[in-house]
Design a protein around this motif. Structure first.
Motif, PDB file in Angstrom:
ATOM      1  N   ARG A 289      18.560 -23.380  35.427  1.00 13.48           N
ATOM      2  CA  ARG A 289      17.519 -23.630  36.700  1.00 13.48           C
ATOM      3  C   ARG A 289      16.606 -22.384  36.619  1.00 13.48           C
ATOM      4  O   ARG A 289      17.170 -21.478  36.104  1.00 13.48           O
ATOM      5  N   SER A 334      10.031 -29.823  35.444  1.00 12.14           N
ATOM      6  CA  SER A 334      11.266 -29.123  36.374  1.00 12.14           C
ATOM      7  C   SER A 334      11.046 -28.861  37.758  1.00 12.14           C
ATOM      8  O   SER A 334      11.870 -28.467  38.463  1.00 12.14           O
ATOM      9  N   ASN A 337      12.191 -31.213  40.469  1.00 16.11           N
ATOM     10  CA  ASN A 337      13.622 -31.379  40.576  1.00 16.11           C
ATOM     11  C   ASN A 337      14.429 -30.505  41.143  1.00 16.11           C
ATOM     12  O   ASN A 337      15.961 -29.485  40.928  1.00 16.11           O
ATOM     13  N   LEU A 341      16.826 -27.733  34.881  1.00 12.21           N
ATOM     14  CA  LEU A 341      16.664 -28.046  33.988  1.00 12.21           C
ATOM     15  C   LEU A 341      17.569 -29.153  32.923  1.00 12.21           C
ATOM     16  O   LEU A 341      18.007 -29.306  31.691  1.00 12.21           O
TER      17      LEU A 341
END
Length: 447
Positions: A289, A334, A337, A341
Motif C-alpha cells: 500500500r 487506491s 482502499n 494496491l
C-alpha cells in the motif's frame, strides 16, 4: 511497428549477405507476368530466384530442378504483388520515415547503424534499394493482414474452455516437423482430387526410397514453407493442427507420416525431433500500500515533499495508514482502499517504486521517495509465491487459437485475393503465354 513479422525477410536478407549472389549473364529486362494493373519483370524474378537459391543452399537442401524452383518463386512474387496492390487500394502507406525506422531496427539487431547495414549489403554485391523496397512490401503486407484478417479474429473464453475440454492432459512436448502439401483447388472435381492424391502418393514413395524431404518440398510442396524445405520450426503441441499432432505422436524422430488428408489437400509430415517443456510456472507477487502526494496548482514540489515527510512521521508515531491514505493520498485508484494496491506481480510498477518495494520486509515502512508521479510512502503487507501454470496455459491456448483462426482466415482470404486477380504470363517474345486467374492451391493449416 513490431519487427517480429519481418524476421523471415530479415533472415533471407542476412543469408543473402553471407553468400554472394551467383553471377548471371546480363539479359535485357522483360515482362514475365502481368498482375492486375502491375507487372513482374524478369529482373524481379531473377533477384527472387537468387534469394531462394541462397536460402536453399544455406539450409543444406539439394536444389530442385530450375523450372520447379522458378514456378514456386514466381507464384510467391505474384502473391506479394496482389497483396501490396490491395494495401494501396486500402490506403495503407509506408512512408520513407517509417521505413527508415524499420530498417534502423533491423540494423540494430545486427549491431549496425543503418548506414553500415546498407554498406554491408553493397559490399556483398547486393542492391540496397531493392532490399529496401522488399522490406517496405513486408511492412505493407503485415499491416494489411492485421487490418483485414488478424484484427477481426475473436477468441472467447468459451473457445478456450472447449479447447481444454478436448485435451485429456496437457502435452508439454514441442515438435519440430517438416511438411509437404499437395493442394486441392477449391471446388475440385473428383478427378482433380484423385490426381492430387496420386501425386502425393508418388512423393511419399520417393521419400520411402530415400529421396530428400526438403528437396521435394522445395520443388513440389504447395505449403507456405516450401522454399524453406517445408521446415515448420519448433511448435508446441497446442499450436499444431490436430491431424499433424496425432501423426507426430505416432512417429519416432526421422519418421514419415502416412498420407494425411484435409479439406485443403494431402499432407506428409516428417518428425525431425522433439523436446519437453514440462516445468510448472510460478510468480512472486507482492501486496503493498502507499500514500501519494503530488505537486499541483496549490502545492509546490517542495511543499509536496514536506507533506510526505510529515505523514511519514505520523505513521512512525503509530497513526493508522489506511485512514491517512483515505484523507491525503492523491492516488484515486487506491485511496478509497486505504492505499492498498492489491496483489501484483513484478513489472507492474515503475522501476523506482518496484525497487523500493523489493528492499522492504513485510510490515516495513519506506521513507518518502519520489517517482515520476510524485512523492510516495510505501509499506509491504505481504509476499507470496503463486502457481500460475493454469493461467499461463489459458493465455497460451488463447494465443494458439487466435493464431490458428488467423492462419485459416488468412489462407482463405489470400486464396480469394489470388483467385480474383488477373494474372497473365508472358513468353520470351513478350506475347501472352496464358492467363491464370487462380492457381490450384488449397488451404495450408500450418501457417
Amino acid at each position: 511497428m513490431p519487427l517480429l513479422p519481418l524476421m523471415f525477410a530479415l533472415s533471407t536478407l542476412l543469408l543473402a549477405l553471407a553468400f554472394p549472389h551467383p553471377a548471371h549473364a546480363e539479359v535485357l529486362d522483360r515482362i514475365v507476368a502481368v498482375v492486375n494493373d502491375g507487372i513482374v519483370l524478369q529482373s524481379d524474378l531473377e533477384r527472387e530466384m537468387s534469394h531462394a537459391a541462397v536460402q536453399i543452399r544455406a539450409r543444406g537442401i539439394a536444389p530442385p530442378p530450375e523450372d520447379a524452383l522458378r514456378a514456386q518463386v514466381l507464384e510467391k512474387v505474384i502473391l506479394t504483388r496482389v497483396q501490396t496492390q490491395r494495401a494501396e487500394q486500402a490506403g495503407i502507406r509506408v512512408d520513407d520515415r517509417e521505413l527508415n525506422e524499420v530498417i534502423t531496427g533491423i540494423a540494430k539487431q545486427n549491431n549496425m547503424t543503418m548506414s553500415q547495414f546498407a554498406d554491408t549489403i553493397r559490399a556483398e554485391g547486393g542492391d540496397f534499394l531493392a532490399i529496401r523496397e522488399q522490406i517496405r512490401d513486408e511492412v505493407l503486407i503485415t499491416r494489411l493482414r492485421q487490418r483485414e484478417v488478424d484484427n477481426r479474429v475473436l477468441v472467447t473464453d468459451q473457445d478456450i474452455d472447449l479447447f481444454l475440454a478436448g485435451q485429456t492432459e496437457a502435452d508439454n512436448t514441442e515438435y519440430r516437423l517438416s511438411h509437404l502439401l499437395v493442394a486441392i483447388p477449391d471446388g475440385a472435381s473428383s478427378e482433380e482430387r484423385e490426381a492430387a492424391r496420386a501425386e502425393a502418393e508418388d512423393l511419399r514413395k520417393q521419400l520411402g526410397e530415400g529421396a530428400d524431404f526438403a528437396s521435394l518440398a522445395v520443388a513440389h510442396s504447395d505449403g507456405q514453407q516450401a522454399l524453406e524445405g517445408g521446415d515448420l520450426d519448433w511448435r508446441n503441441a497446442d499450436s499444431l493442427p490436430l491431424v499433424f499432432l496425432q501423426a507426430a505422436r505416432a512417429l519416432e524422430p526421422g519418421g514419415l507420416s502416412p498420407l494425411l488428408e484435409t479439406a485443403g489437400g494431402y499432407h506428409l509430415i516428417k518428425l525431425v525431433e522433439t523436446r519437453g517443456t514440462g516445468e510448472r510456472k510460478t510468480v512472486e507477487e507482492i501486496n503493498a500500500r502507499h500514500i501519494l502526494i503530488q505537486a499541483n496548482t496549490l502545492r509546490t514540489e517542495e511543499q509536496a515533499q514536506v507533506q510526505a515527510r510529515d505523514l511519514h512521521n505520523r505513521l512512525v508515531e503509530g497513526e493508522d495508514f489506511a485512514k491517512l491514505a483515505e484523507e491525503f493520498s492523491d492516488d484515486p485508484g487506491s485511496r478509497n482502499n486505504g492505499g492498498d494496491l492489491g496483489w501484483q506481480p513484478p513489472g507492474v510498477f515503475v522501476p523506482e517504486f518496484q525497487a523500493t518495494l523489493d528492499a522492504l520486509q513485510p510490515d516495513e515502512l519506506s521513507r518518502p521517495f519520489r517517482t515520476q508521479f510524485g512523492w510516495h510512502i510505501a509499506q509491504v503487507l505481504d509476499r507470496r509465491t503463486r502457481d500460475v501454470t493454469e493461467e499461463s496455459r489459458r493465455a497460451q491456448v488463447r494465443g494458439t487459437i487466435h493464431q490458428r483462426k488467423a492462419a485459416e482466415e488468412y489462407d482463405t482470404w489470400l486464396r480469394r485475393l489470388r483467385a480474383e486477380a488477373y494474372v497473365e504470363f508472358r513468353g520470351p517474345d513478350g506475347t501472352a503465354a496464358g492467363a491464370d486467374p487462380a492457381p490450384g492451391q488449397g488451404a495450408d493449416p500450418t501457417t
